[in-house]
Design an enzyme around this catalytic site. Structure first.
Site, short mmCIF file in Angstrom:
data_model
loop_
_atom_site.label_atom_id
_atom_site.label_comp_id
_atom_site.label_asym_id
_atom_site.label_seq_id
_atom_site.Cartn_x
_atom_site.Cartn_y
_atom_site.Cartn_z
N LYS A 130 0.87 -1.19 0.00
CA LYS A 130 0.00 0.00 0.00
C LYS A 130 0.90 1.23 0.00
O LYS A 130 2.05 1.15 0.41
CB LYS A 130 -0.88 0.00 1.26
CG LYS A 130 -2.09 0.89 1.16
CD LYS A 130 -3.24 0.24 0.43
CE LYS A 130 -4.39 1.22 0.20
NZ LYS A 130 -5.60 0.57 -0.29
N ASP A 170 -6.95 4.55 -4.51
CA ASP A 170 -7.59 4.46 -3.19
C ASP A 170 -8.18 5.85 -2.95
O ASP A 170 -8.41 6.59 -3.92
CB ASP A 170 -6.56 4.05 -2.11
CG ASP A 170 -7.21 3.68 -0.78
OD1 ASP A 170 -7.71 2.56 -0.66
OD2 ASP A 170 -7.25 4.52 0.14
N SER A 385 -8.54 -5.84 -10.22
CA SER A 385 -7.21 -5.35 -10.62
C SER A 385 -6.35 -6.51 -11.12
O SER A 385 -5.60 -6.37 -12.10
CB SER A 385 -6.51 -4.67 -9.44
OG SER A 385 -6.92 -3.34 -9.31
P1 NDP Z 1 -12.72 8.10 -2.71
O1 NDP Z 1 -11.65 9.13 -2.52
O2 NDP Z 1 -13.26 7.87 -4.06
O3 NDP Z 1 -13.95 8.43 -1.76
C1 NDP Z 1 -13.79 8.55 -0.37
C2 NDP Z 1 -15.10 8.97 0.22
O4 NDP Z 1 -15.00 8.88 1.64
C3 NDP Z 1 -15.47 10.41 -0.10
O5 NDP Z 1 -16.85 10.54 -0.15
C4 NDP Z 1 -14.90 11.16 1.09
O6 NDP Z 1 -15.53 12.39 1.36
C5 NDP Z 1 -15.17 10.18 2.20
N1 NDP Z 1 -14.20 10.38 3.28
C6 NDP Z 1 -12.85 10.30 3.18
N2 NDP Z 1 -12.28 10.57 4.36
C7 NDP Z 1 -13.30 10.83 5.19
C8 NDP Z 1 -13.37 11.17 6.56
N3 NDP Z 1 -12.24 11.32 7.29
N4 NDP Z 1 -14.60 11.35 7.11
C9 NDP Z 1 -15.71 11.18 6.37
N5 NDP Z 1 -15.71 10.88 5.07
C10 NDP Z 1 -14.53 10.70 4.51
O7 NDP Z 1 -12.13 6.74 -2.09
P2 NDP Z 1 -12.60 5.25 -2.34
O8 NDP Z 1 -14.08 5.20 -2.53
O9 NDP Z 1 -11.71 4.66 -3.37
O10 NDP Z 1 -12.21 4.56 -0.96
C11 NDP Z 1 -13.10 4.53 0.16
C12 NDP Z 1 -12.67 3.44 1.11
O11 NDP Z 1 -12.68 2.17 0.45
C13 NDP Z 1 -11.26 3.58 1.69
O12 NDP Z 1 -11.22 3.05 3.00
C14 NDP Z 1 -10.44 2.68 0.78
O13 NDP Z 1 -9.23 2.25 1.40
C15 NDP Z 1 -11.41 1.54 0.58
N6 NDP Z 1 -11.19 0.70 -0.59
C16 NDP Z 1 -11.13 1.24 -1.84
C17 NDP Z 1 -10.95 0.42 -2.93
C18 NDP Z 1 -11.00 0.95 -4.34
O14 NDP Z 1 -10.98 0.12 -5.25
N7 NDP Z 1 -11.09 2.24 -4.57
C19 NDP Z 1 -10.71 -1.03 -2.77
C20 NDP Z 1 -10.89 -1.50 -1.43
C21 NDP Z 1 -11.08 -0.64 -0.39
P3 NDP Z 1 -14.86 13.76 0.85
O15 NDP Z 1 -15.08 13.78 -0.63
O16 NDP Z 1 -15.57 14.81 1.60
O17 NDP Z 1 -13.40 13.66 1.23
#
Ligand code: NDP
Length: 453
Positions: A130, A170, A385
């Site tokens: 990561k 991510d 992936s």
């Molecule tokens: P994105 O950046 O696309 O979206 C993240 C979302 O979470 C946004 O809506 C963001 O809001 C919100 N968010 C982030 N930080 C916070 C916080 N501190 N408090 C509240 N809301 C928050 O990321 P992903 O959708 O790709 O990832 C989301 C989760 O899924 C993560 O934990 C990631 O590790 C996990 N994940 C992702 C994968 C992937 O394929 N993308 C695979 C497996 C797991 P805002 O826009 O306001 O920041």
């Protein structure tokens, strides 16, 4: 678990905590896995002799580097980049890059550690890693994002390769950022090495269903969990946290399966839409306009926006039968879990990595709420992936239908592995136990075969 195995696990955890001071999220992730492994160690004394847990808890390599870049006004900024190459027993390091101001070594290590077992659960030949940077993309122009990505890759490229380490996206890293990083990698190395990054655009080596995979896979996993209880998603109310990549496609697939998704959130608030979240509008607001979620509520006729600033409001206050945390780590705490239980929630499954605190998991467990841990439930992203790498290696490009069907099969298999391991190791229906044991055993067996390296 025998008394000396218990003592051994405690000793190992204390040692990990002592040697990695101040890394709270990493400690939490290690604790969670170790607490499942008693029965595995009872059954496999060779893992103890070979110090398998101690070896798995120590990353193979940790890279920390300076990322200098200039904003549109010529001001200089310095960020810190990370890549933790945790375990390559099963294949090249594989795991996403996160760009968020909260990123530090402890967070990258927790994510990398989780990734080892998640990747093992997919049954595919991928190790765990990561990375990311403490860079905040919010409010940055396209040109600034490009310069940052180029500077980041100018250092990271030397550690990557399709047989070495293959990052993906991510939080804060989507198709746009992967494009800028792939472009820079290609320029520096003079190689069109498609398999070095996943999450690419379709016209330059990307795979169909990769954008949708984590969210869709999560819903496929939920459907399996419900089917194991003789139930389905049809007619269920669902709440999703987040509104990024994982959340958007979890909403879409849940609705395709007949559920009604009532709410989703971002870091400043949440929206409740009695008509069910409108995915097209959500994508327009979050992906195209890169605006706040409040813009959704202004345009959807029956939606309201609730700010989650000082007042303590939470998306988990919205009553639902199925809760899917898809934002970030430790976003669903004990209070939220108690609220979900009071509201009659019957299932929680993690789209994000470690979004549920230890105390919250305990509350859900005691209330009999089915719980799907992220390393199983959100593994569809990394699995797809690996399918992207497979297509890159064979210069092939699969249809959407075929790719989605493969994803559904993989999630079914992951569910079965967790389910069966939970039975084998003494906790039928306990997906945390099943995921940790099944993932650990696959990695430990491979490490055993490869010798002491
Ligand atoms: P994105 O950046 O696309 O979206 C993240 C979302 O979470 C946004 O809506 C963001 O809001 C919100 N968010 C982030 N930080 C916070 C916080 N501190 N408090 C509240 N809301 C928050 O990321 P992903 O959708 O790709 O990832 C989301 C989760 O899924 C993560 O934990 C990631 O590790 C996990 N994940 C992702 C994968 C992937 O394929 N993308 C695979 C497996 C797991 P805002 O826009 O306001 O920041």
């Amino acid at each position: 678990m025998s008394v000396d195995v218990h003592a051994d696990i405690e000793r190992i955890f204390e040692e990990v905590a002592r040697r990695n001071p101040g890394e709270a999220e990493f400690h939490q992730a290690v604790r969670e896995v170790l607490s499942s492994l008693g029965a595995v160690l009872d059954k496999h004394p060779e893992y103890r002799r070979m110090k398998m847990i101690e070896r798995i808890c120590e990353p193979e390599r940790q890279i920390i580097f300076r990322v200098p870049w200039q904003d549109d006004h010529g001001r200089v900024h310095i960020n810190r980049g990370f890549r933790v190459e945790f375990n390559s027993a099963l294949g090249p390091y594989k795991g996403g890059l996160r760009f968020h101001p909260s990123v530090n070594l402890g967070i990258v290590k927790f994510l990398g550690f989780e990734q080892i077992f998640k990747n093992a659960l997919t049954g595919m030949p991928i190790g765990g890693g990561k990375g990311g940077a403490d860079f905040d993309p919010k409010g940055r122009s396209d040109a600034e994002i490009m310069r940052f990505c180029q500077s980041f890759m100018t250092e990271l490229y030397r550690h990557l390769g399709e047989y070495t380490d293959v990052p993906a996206g991510d939080i804060g890293v989507g198709g746009r950022e992967i494009g800028y990083m792939f472009g820079q990698y290609k320029r520096i190395t003079n190689r069109y090495e498609s398999g070095v990054l996943t999450g690419k655009g379709l016209s330059w080596g990307g795979a169909r269903v990769r954008p949708e995979a984590t969210g869709y896979g999560l819903v496929f996993f939920v459907a399996e969990m419900l089917a194991a209880r003789g139930e389905s998603l049809r007619g269920r109310t669902v709440v999703v946290s987040g509104s990024g990549n994982v959340a958007v496609y979890a909403v879409e697939k849940a609705q395709q399966q007949g559920a009604r998704v009532l709410a989703c959130s971002d870091s400043s608030g949440y929206v409740v839409d009695e008509d069910g979240i409108d995915v097209a509008l959500l994508r327009q607001v979050k992906e195209v306009e890169r605006a706040r979620l409040s813009a959704y509520a202004e345009r959807a006729p029956r939606a309201r926006h609730v700010s989650t600033g000082a007042g303590g409001a939470s998306v988990w206050d919205v009553p639902c039968e199925v809760a899917l945390p898809c934002a970030t780590q430790n976003e669903l705490d004990r209070d939220a879990a108690e609220q979900l239980v009071r509201n009659g929630c019957l299932l929680v499954a993690e789209g994000a990595n470690m979004p549920t605190t230890v105390a919250a998991v305990q509350v859900l467990r005691e209330a009999g709420v089915a719980f799907g841990p992220g390393k199983a439930a959100n593994a569809g992203g990394v699995a797809t992936s690996a399918l992207e790498m497979q297509q890159n290696a064979s210069r092939d490009s699969w249809t959407f239908e075929h790719s989605e069907q493969r994803l559904a099969e993989i999630m079914r298999d992951i569910h079965a592995r967790c389910f069966e391991a939970a039975e084998e190791y003494g906790g039928p229906g306990d997906y945390v136990l099943g995921a940790n044991c099944a993932g650990f055993v696959r990695v430990a067996d491979a490490m055993h075969d490869l010798g002491l390296i």
